[in-house]
Every structure is written in structure tokens, then in C-alpha cells.
Design a protein around this motif. Structure first.
Motif, mmCIF file in Angstrom:
data_model
loop_
_atom_site.group_PDB
_atom_site.id
_atom_site.type_symbol
_atom_site.label_atom_id
_atom_site.label_comp_id
_atom_site.label_asym_id
_atom_site.label_seq_id
_atom_site.Cartn_x
_atom_site.Cartn_y
_atom_site.Cartn_z
ATOM 1 N N THR A 174 0.532 -5.828 -15.021
ATOM 2 C CA THR A 174 0.374 -5.133 -13.679
ATOM 3 C C THR A 174 -1.110 -4.682 -13.679
ATOM 4 O OG1 THR A 174 0.907 -2.848 -14.770
ATOM 5 C CG2 THR A 174 2.885 -4.451 -14.164
ATOM 6 N N LYS A 176 -3.756 -2.921 -9.986
ATOM 7 C CA LYS A 176 -3.781 -2.734 -8.664
ATOM 8 C C LYS A 176 -5.282 -2.710 -8.375
ATOM 9 C CE LYS A 176 -3.159 1.327 -6.777
ATOM 10 N NZ LYS A 176 -2.561 2.463 -6.081
ATOM 11 N N GLY A 186 -2.916 -11.402 -6.311
ATOM 12 C CA GLY A 186 -2.787 -10.233 -5.789
ATOM 13 C C GLY A 186 -3.631 -9.746 -4.695
ATOM 14 N N GLN A 187 -3.322 -8.700 -4.362
ATOM 15 C CA GLN A 187 -4.009 -7.870 -2.923
ATOM 16 C C GLN A 187 -4.644 -6.633 -3.437
ATOM 17 O OE1 GLN A 187 -1.896 -8.039 0.691
ATOM 18 N NE2 GLN A 187 -0.891 -10.047 0.349
ATOM 19 N N GLN A 188 -5.756 -6.381 -2.790
ATOM 20 C CA GLN A 188 -6.491 -5.119 -3.095
ATOM 21 C C GLN A 188 -5.634 -3.984 -2.327
ATOM 22 O OE1 GLN A 188 -9.846 -3.335 -0.489
ATOM 23 N NE2 GLN A 188 -10.945 -4.821 -2.158
ATOM 24 N N GLY A 189 -5.551 -2.932 -3.280
ATOM 25 C CA GLY A 189 -4.745 -1.758 -2.908
ATOM 26 C C GLY A 189 -3.152 -1.842 -3.110
ATOM 27 N N ILE A 190 -2.741 -2.995 -3.712
ATOM 28 C CA ILE A 190 -1.447 -3.062 -3.865
ATOM 29 C C ILE A 190 -1.135 -3.478 -5.339
ATOM 30 C CG2 ILE A 190 0.747 -4.422 -3.251
ATOM 31 C CD1 ILE A 190 -0.480 -4.954 -0.722
ATOM 32 N N GLN A 191 -0.386 -2.554 -6.049
ATOM 33 C CA GLN A 191 -0.005 -2.946 -7.532
ATOM 34 C C GLN A 191 0.906 -4.454 -7.352
ATOM 35 O OE1 GLN A 191 3.643 -1.465 -9.901
ATOM 36 N NE2 GLN A 191 2.098 -0.355 -11.087
ATOM 37 N N HIS A 192 0.299 -5.207 -8.457
ATOM 38 C CA HIS A 192 0.547 -6.582 -8.765
ATOM 39 C C HIS A 192 1.056 -7.036 -10.100
ATOM 40 C CE1 HIS A 192 0.484 -10.790 -7.971
ATOM 41 N NE2 HIS A 192 0.188 -11.170 -9.240
#
Length: 365
Positions: A174, A176, A186-192
């Protein structure tokens, strides 16, 4: 031919971190960018050897024993060590020593002795600790194979006679990406949450920088998560002494005659025969009394080495026969090994064995 090229080859064969704490292997005089005109190889570095190098147009002397073991505070020529250093510097002769690091190698000094005696299934007698580390990293499955190959190419994953060794287990990572990141997935600012493979592999400590460069270059992530652990495991291909088996067992007297012939020695100091035949033999070039207990524990019938003190002979205690053949005599073929290591890599370089006798011990019969 630059000196640094020769040093790189020698230290790839016998890394400096394999030497003992008391030792002083490596470049003693000279500079890495020096152009080398020729090489003299010897067991010891004496004035006569440096003179020979100068007379023959060679500006590099490679020896097994370092001429300098501890710091020198003055250079007044009052002893042979200072005179050698002064002469080498004045005449632009580089001095390089490859001592206990070469002793420690599986294909080093002791391997030569085993070869002379025809010992079978030879192995290191006392493997060296502190030479291995483990890398653990985490990678998406699709890129894992490429990353493993890069790590193996950099020198990771060798265990004994096996290469490309690793352990791989699946899991979930995991993360972010914060501001100014460019995440691979994943995307910047979102936990992946990402499926990942945990890759574990071992490597020699001297390869750490190369391993990390390969990891960072071939891992897909912007920020690479990894752990490095120091291992207590001993490296079975490096250490002190070797042990192996004779092709045929021998009576003690026949064995001593055999050693005299094969090792080209004129005298052997030895303990009394134990009463059993000789089959399993431990060896250590140079001063090897510190390995006596290792040789006994390994079940050796005889231990060939040098420099045993009077009271140390008692420590054999009838468990094996000590055969002290002399320091120079036990290492005399090391120069031939160095010639072979160098000529295979640098066939066009002027490399020659010294013609000078450097053994300080004489025998009267």
C-alpha cells in the motif's frame, strides 16, 4: 596498461575485504592512473626484487606478503622495510600486495597446495563469517523477472555451486503518492493497493553498491522500498585453510615422503604418527597453528602448515599428525598462481617471476 586495470582484476579475484584485520593488502606505493610497463611477481618484496624490476624495465612489483604491515613514521632507510619503500618511490615502482585475501579464496593459496597433493573434494576448513548480506525488495509481478535478472547480473543470488537463487512470495503493498510524485501505478493523493512480489536474495558485501545500482535502475517504482540485512551465515567459498582426501590412504612415513616430494621441501617438522593411516588432510599456507582445532574437529588425519611453536605441537595430542613444512615452502607456488591470474587476463603485458631468492630461512645439513 593502467595500474587501476590490474588492481581491479586482482581485487575482483580476491576482494580486499576478505583479508584479516592485521593485514595490509592492496596498493602500497604508486597511483592508480600509472602506466605499467611490466610486472615482477614475488612472494616477498625485498630491495633485490625492486632492483630487478628497475633493471628489467618493470614498474610494478606484486607480492603475496606486504612489505608494510603497520604504519611507518619515519623514512630514514634504517631497516629493510624503509629502504624498499624509499627505493620504490624514488624509482616510480608501484608495490602491490595480495596476502590474506588471496589466502581466503577457494581458488587461492590453499587450493594450490591441495592441487599439488592431489586432494579430492577439497573445501574450506574454516569458512569466513560477515561476508554476506540479504536484499529484500517488493515489485509488481509483471516486472519481477526483469528485476531478478538485473540483480543476478550484478552479483546477487549465488549460494555455493548454485546461482540465480532467490525466494519470492506474493503480497499486497500500500502507498499514497503525495505532492510532486509520479506513481508508476495508482493516482497521486489516493491510497493504492498493489499486488507485489517480495524478492529475497543474498549477495557478497563488496557487491552492495553494484547491487543497489541495479535495483534502483531496473525497479519500476519512483521510490523503491528495500531492506538489507547483515547475515551471520558463513561463506563456504572463502575462509582459512582447506581440507580434502588423498586418492589413497598412506602410512605416516610414506605420507611425509610424499609431501616432501610434491611440495619440494627438504625438511618437515612433525609430531609423532598417530598409528592410523593418512587419508583426510588439512592444509594452510603460511602460519596455520590457529587452525589446529578446526583440523581436529573436521577429522583430519594430518595437518600441513607452517610456523608451529614448540609447545603448540603438544596440542595435537595424538589426534592428528602436524607436518610443519616451513612458511616459504608452503607458499612458494603462490607466485605461479599470481602469474596465471595475470597472464590469462593480460596476455600482452610483460609479466615475469622474480629470479631472486626471498626465503630468509636457510638450512644446514
Amino acid at each position: 596498461m593502467k595500474l587501476e586495470e590490474i588492481i581491479k582484476h586482482l581485487e575482483a579475484y580476491a576482494p580486499l575485504n576478505y583479508q584479516e584485520d592485521y593485514d595490509n593488502s592492496g596498493l602500497l606505493t604508486g597511483y592508480a592512473s600509472q602506466e605499467i610497463t611490466g610486472v615482477i611477481v614475488a612472494l616477498d618484496c625485498l630491495e633485490s626484487v625492486v632492483d630487478e624490476a628497475i633493471a628489467s624495465g618493470c614498474n610494478l612489483v606484486i607480492t603475496h606478503h606486504p612489505i608494510v604491515f603497520k604504519g611507518l613514521k619515519k623514512f630514514t632507510g634504517k631497516n629493510y622495510v624503509e629502504r624498499v619503500i624509499l627505493k620504490a618511490i624514488r624509482n616510480n615502482v608501484a608495490l602491490y600486495a595480495i596476502h590474506t585475501n588471496l589466502d581466503s579464496m577457494f581458488n587461492g593459496v590453499n587450493s594450490v597446495i591441495c592441487g599439488k597433493l592431489g586432494l579430492q573434494q577439497a573445501r574450506i576448513l574454516n569458512p569466513k563469517p560477515g561476508l554476506l548480506k540479504k536484499l529484500v525488495t517488493f515489485c509488481p509481478p509483471a516486472q519481477a523477472e526483469q528485476l531478478r535478472e538485473a540483480l543476478f547480473s550484478a552479483g546477487a543470488g549465488s549460494i555455493g555451486n548454485y546461482s540465480e537463487c532467490s525466494f519470492n512470495s506474493p503480497g499486497t503493498g500500500t502507498f499514497k503518492g503525495m505532492e510532486n510524485t509520479h506513481p508508476f501505478v495508482g493516482q497521486q493523493g489516493i491510497q493504492h493497493h498493489e499486488a507485489e512480489v517480495r524478492i529475497e536474495t543474498v549477495f557478497p558485501v563488496q557487491q552492495e553498491r553494484k547491487i543497489l545500482l541495479a535495483l534502483l535502475e531496473h525497479h519500476p517504482y519512483e521510490e523503491v522500498a528495500y531492506d538489507i540485512y547483515a547475515l551471520e551465515n558463513k561463506l563456504n567459498t572463502a575462509g582459512s585453510g582447506m581440507i580434502g582426501w588423498l586418492e589413497e590412504e598412506m602410512e605416516a612415513a610414506d605420507f611425509l615422503r610424499f609431501v616432501k616430494e610434491k611440495m619440494k621441501v627438504t625438511v618437515i617438522r612433525h609430531t609423532a604418527p598417530t598409528g592410523k593411516k593418512i587419508k583426510k588432510v588439512a592444509v594452510c599456507g603460511g602460519s596455520g597453528s590457529f587452525l589446529l582445532n578446526n583440523a581436529i574437529a573436521a577429522g583430519a588425519d594430518a595437518f600441513i602448515t607452517a610456523d608451529f611453536k614448540y609447545h603448540e605441537f603438544f596440542d595435537a595430542d595424538g589426534k592428528l599428525m602436524i607436518a610443519d613444512i616451513g612458511h616459504y615452502e608452503s607458499e612458494q607456488f603462490t607466485s605461479d598462481l599470481l602469474i596465471d591470474i595475470l597472464t590469462k587476463q593480460f596476455p600482452d603485458l610483460n609479466i615475469r617471476l622474480t629470479t631472486k631468492q626471498t626465503n630468509p630461512v636457510s638450512y644446514f645439513f
